[in-house]
Structure formats: C-alpha cells, structure tokens
Design a protein around this motif. Structure first.
Motif, short mmCIF file in Angstrom:
data_model
loop_
_atom_site.label_atom_id
_atom_site.label_comp_id
_atom_site.label_asym_id
_atom_site.label_seq_id
_atom_site.Cartn_x
_atom_site.Cartn_y
_atom_site.Cartn_z
N UNK A 155 16.91 -18.26 21.44
CA UNK A 155 16.52 -17.50 20.25
C UNK A 155 16.31 -18.39 19.02
N UNK A 156 16.63 -19.66 19.13
CA UNK A 156 16.37 -20.61 18.05
C UNK A 156 15.88 -21.90 18.70
N UNK A 157 14.64 -21.90 19.18
CA UNK A 157 14.17 -23.05 19.96
C UNK A 157 13.89 -24.30 19.13
N UNK A 158 13.47 -24.13 17.88
CA UNK A 158 13.11 -25.31 17.07
C UNK A 158 13.22 -24.99 15.58
N UNK A 159 14.47 -24.91 15.10
CA UNK A 159 14.72 -24.64 13.69
C UNK A 159 13.93 -23.42 13.21
N UNK A 160 13.89 -22.41 14.07
CA UNK A 160 13.18 -21.18 13.79
C UNK A 160 14.00 -20.03 14.34
N UNK A 161 13.44 -18.84 14.39
CA UNK A 161 14.26 -17.71 14.81
C UNK A 161 13.44 -16.65 15.52
N UNK A 162 14.09 -15.97 16.48
CA UNK A 162 13.53 -14.82 17.16
C UNK A 162 14.20 -13.54 16.66
N UNK A 163 14.65 -13.59 15.43
CA UNK A 163 15.19 -12.43 14.73
C UNK A 163 14.86 -12.63 13.24
N UNK A 164 14.95 -11.59 12.42
CA UNK A 164 14.60 -11.75 11.00
C UNK A 164 15.67 -12.52 10.25
N UNK A 165 15.60 -13.83 10.32
CA UNK A 165 16.61 -14.69 9.72
C UNK A 165 16.30 -15.01 8.27
N UNK A 219 20.61 -26.83 18.33
CA UNK A 219 21.10 -27.16 16.99
C UNK A 219 20.17 -27.97 16.11
N UNK A 220 19.54 -29.04 16.66
CA UNK A 220 18.91 -30.02 15.78
C UNK A 220 17.40 -30.17 15.90
#
Length: 414
Positions: free
Chosen positions: A93-103, A145-146
């Motif tokens: 859900x966070x593959x590359x400093x991004x989000x699959x939810x409304x972060x 994480x990074x």
C-alpha cells in the motif's frame, strides 16, 4: 521482493487476474481439526500471499484503469486467496513514498492512475480491508520504508512531495531513496505509515527487505553528509548504518504498540542474516547477507522482540549449492525459538515455471516439498507466497500441487 529479476513478472497481469475465477476450484471446506505435524495444537497455520503494486506487478494489472475495474481485479485476487485455501493477504500500500489510501503525508500512487498525486476515485486500502475481512482473510498492509522512486527525476514527483526537502534523499543505482541516516526522515516515514494504522482495522504492518538498497556494482551510496553529522561515536559507517535501521525498527515497534497494540508488526527480510564464514552464528550459506550487505541486523530484531513475526525470503530450492532451503529453515527456526516471534517462510512461487533454467523449479512438487520439510520444525507457523499473480495463474501447477498435498481444508488466520 519485487527486486528479484524474473521473466514476465513485470508484464501486465490482466490475463492472470482474468483467470482468477477459473482453474481448479479449491472450495473452503471444513476447518482443519488439528495442526500439521510439528505444530503445536491451537496454533493455526498462516497461509499468505503478497500482492505487489509497484510497477503493477500483481495489481492493478495496469495503471489508468477505472475505479470499478481496479476494484473488480482486487476482489478477484482476494477470491483467489480463498480458493487456494489461504487465510491472509499482504497488500503493498506504500510502494514508493506514495499511498493507496487518502494520505495527508504522501501523494496517491502513480500505479493507480498513471500519474502521481491523482485521486483514483475510491479508497483501495479501505476497500481491501473490508473485503478481505468479509472473506475471512487477514489484511497485512505492506509498506516500503525508504524507496522514493524507480528513477532520479525530481520533476516527475508532485511539487509538494516530501522528498524534495534538502538532504532527505540519495540517488543510487538509477533510483531515489530516502536517506536512512537522517532522523527527520525516519520519523517522517513512520508517521506516513502510522496514518494508515489510525484509519483502518489492519491486522498487521508489514515491511519487506528494502532498507539500505541492494549493492549495485560501481555505485556509491552517498550518505557522507549524514554520517559526518550523526555518525560520531560509531566504530564504522557500517555500524552506524545498522544502528539507523535498528532505530527505525525499534521506534516503529514502540509507536505501533502504543497506538494499536492489537496490530502486529512483521518484516520479510532477505533470507540470509549472515554466512557462517563471517560469523559462526550464521547459516551454512555463501550468499549476500542482510547484515553485511544491507545493514539490517534481522536476527537482532527477533531476539529483541521488536517484531511479532518474521518472513525470511527463503527463495532457493532444496539442495541449492550456496543457499540451501534445507539449511535456512532450521537456522531461522533456531533463531526464533523461545522468542515468541512467529516464523513464516517466504516462498518463491514466482520461480516455479515449466521452462525454468533450474531443474528443481521445473518440478511442480518442489514447493510442496518445502512445506513438508518446514512442517518438521514446530517454530515454523506458516508460509507466504510471492506473488499473487502466480498464485492465480500457477504456471507449472506447483500451487495446485501444494494445496492438494497440504491445504486439504481451510484454517482461520493465526
């Protein structure tokens, strides 16, 4: 996990997901009346699969699909898990400093719409949690994480991206990473991940094997400025880097347990902690190691009980000359013994192909032999399969064979 080179894995998954409703129907059936050999009574077997979203490895089959199509594909994968008598999915859900939810911390993932920061028109993580639970599946939210990007072009990041802050990133191997040596970075990535924990009834927070990046020949990971500022008192840069990774794991463990104690914390590290030729406590292997090459003291995290479960990526066949599956599983079983940390073995289903260059992986029975071997160790509480696309398509029949041999009935999670 998605680091490992493999043919067709990065290809579109549309055909695979379409096949998710076909093939052998492994109905749920009655729940198991007893544990597999070697497992204590009252300890359900963990049966999971990873769903990778980076580069659209597993889901969505490609970026830019409609919200309805994305949802349909996701539900098909959850249904696949049920048919294969699994009881958990590990969704990236966070593959590359991004989000699959409304972060509020990071932008929408580009793997949804094709453009970073664009609202896909629905809440993938919220839907995944609700639909997984409705099917009796655990939902483990998988965060990297990074990793910031699989490129080094800042112009391709949204203007407000946190990675634009001075000194927060390092370019390495043609990719962009957050710098693990900067305390503000460590705090930020924790905040970004914990936001999902506050919003959804997750069963676990799950990290993969990416901390400091895998070595790239001829490349230098330039964390000189951070080392000069924060590395005082350490015997070497390697010791400082390992401490940075330890600090991330320990702090996340503490914050997660304070925020929502029922949410488990699991990590899926590279399968080799250290080789015995470097450390007598290491495994009888001769490959790259998490401790020496990735600055990740994975054994320490178990012994300190900072994590609730560990899923070593034991992605080698039985009898491998430098990293034998039959050597790694006993080593990990011994490592977790008495700690209370659950051991699930990460399995390389993606290697199981009829035209694999390795004879062992061409044999549909290889993965079944893994499960049979691992069940001889009571510390092994289950397995996780990489990845969902192969669980659905099952190129050489290895998954069907495994289910027939070992998953005769469904079991509840944990």
């Amino acid at each position: 996990m998605e680091r490992i080179g493999r043919r067709a894995l990065l290809a579109g998954a549309a055909a695979v997901i379409a096949a998710a409703t076909g093939g052998p129907a492994f109905a749920a059936g009655p729940r198991s009346s007893g544990p597999p050999p070697g497992r204590a009574a009252g300890t359900p077997e963990f049966r999971g699969m990873w769903i990778a979203t980076v580069s659209n490895v597993d889901w969505p089959s490609r970026s830019g699909l409609s919200a309805a199509t994305q949802r349909k594909e996701l539900l098909a994968l959850l249904d696949t898990a049920v048919r294969r008598r699994l009881n958990a999915v590990v969704l990236q859900v966070r593959p590359a400093a991004d989000a699959l939810w409304p972060s509020p911390f990071e932008p929408w993932s580009q793997w949804l719409t094709g453009e970073q920061g664009v609202d896909p028109g629905w809440d993938p993580l919220g839907t995944a949690v609700a639909e997984a639970h409705a099917r009796g599946l655990e939902l483990h939210a998988w965060f990297n994480p990074y990793r910031v990007a699989n490129h080094t072009d800042f112009d391709r990041l949204v203007p407000e991206h946190p990675a634009r802050q001075d000194g927060w990133t390092v370019e390495y191997g043609g990719k962009l990473y957050y710098n693990p040596g900067v305390p503000e970075v460590r705090r930020f990535v924790q905040d970004a991940m914990l936001d999902a924990v506050t919003r959804y009834p997750l069963d676990a927070v799950h990290w993969d094997d990416y901390f400091y990046p895998y070595p790239v020949d001829g490349e230098y990971f330039d964390d000189d400025a951070a080392y000069e500022e924060y590395g005082g008192g350490f015997s070497s840069r390697a010791a400082w880097r390992r401490n940075n990774t330890d600090t991330l794991v320990r702090e996340m463990s503490e914050r997660l347990r304070a925020l929502r104690p029922a949410v488990r914390f699991g990590i899926s590290p590279f399968g080799i902690w250290r080789n015995s030729d470097r450390d007598t406590a290491g495994s009888q292997t001769r490959g790259l190691s998490a401790y020496d090459d990735l600055y990740a003291d994975t054994r320490k995290w178990v012994r300190q009980r900072w994590i609730d479960y560990v899923v070593p990526q034991a992605y080698w066949h039985i009898g491998h000359p430098t990293a034998d599956y039959a050597a790694l599983v006993p080593w990990w079983a011994k490592t977790v013994a008495g700690t209370g940390v659950a051991l699930y073995v990460g399995e390389a289903l993606y290697r199981c192909e009829a035209d694999s260059p390795t004879a062992a992986w061409r044999d549909p029975a290889e993965l079944s032999r893994h499960v049979r071997f691992a069940r001889g160790y009571p510390e092994v509480r289950g397995h996780v399969y990489f990845s969902a696309k192969q669980v659905a398509a099952d190129p050489n029949g290895a998954m069907a064979r495994l289910v027939a041999d070992h998953y005769g009935s469904a079991v509840p999670p944990r």
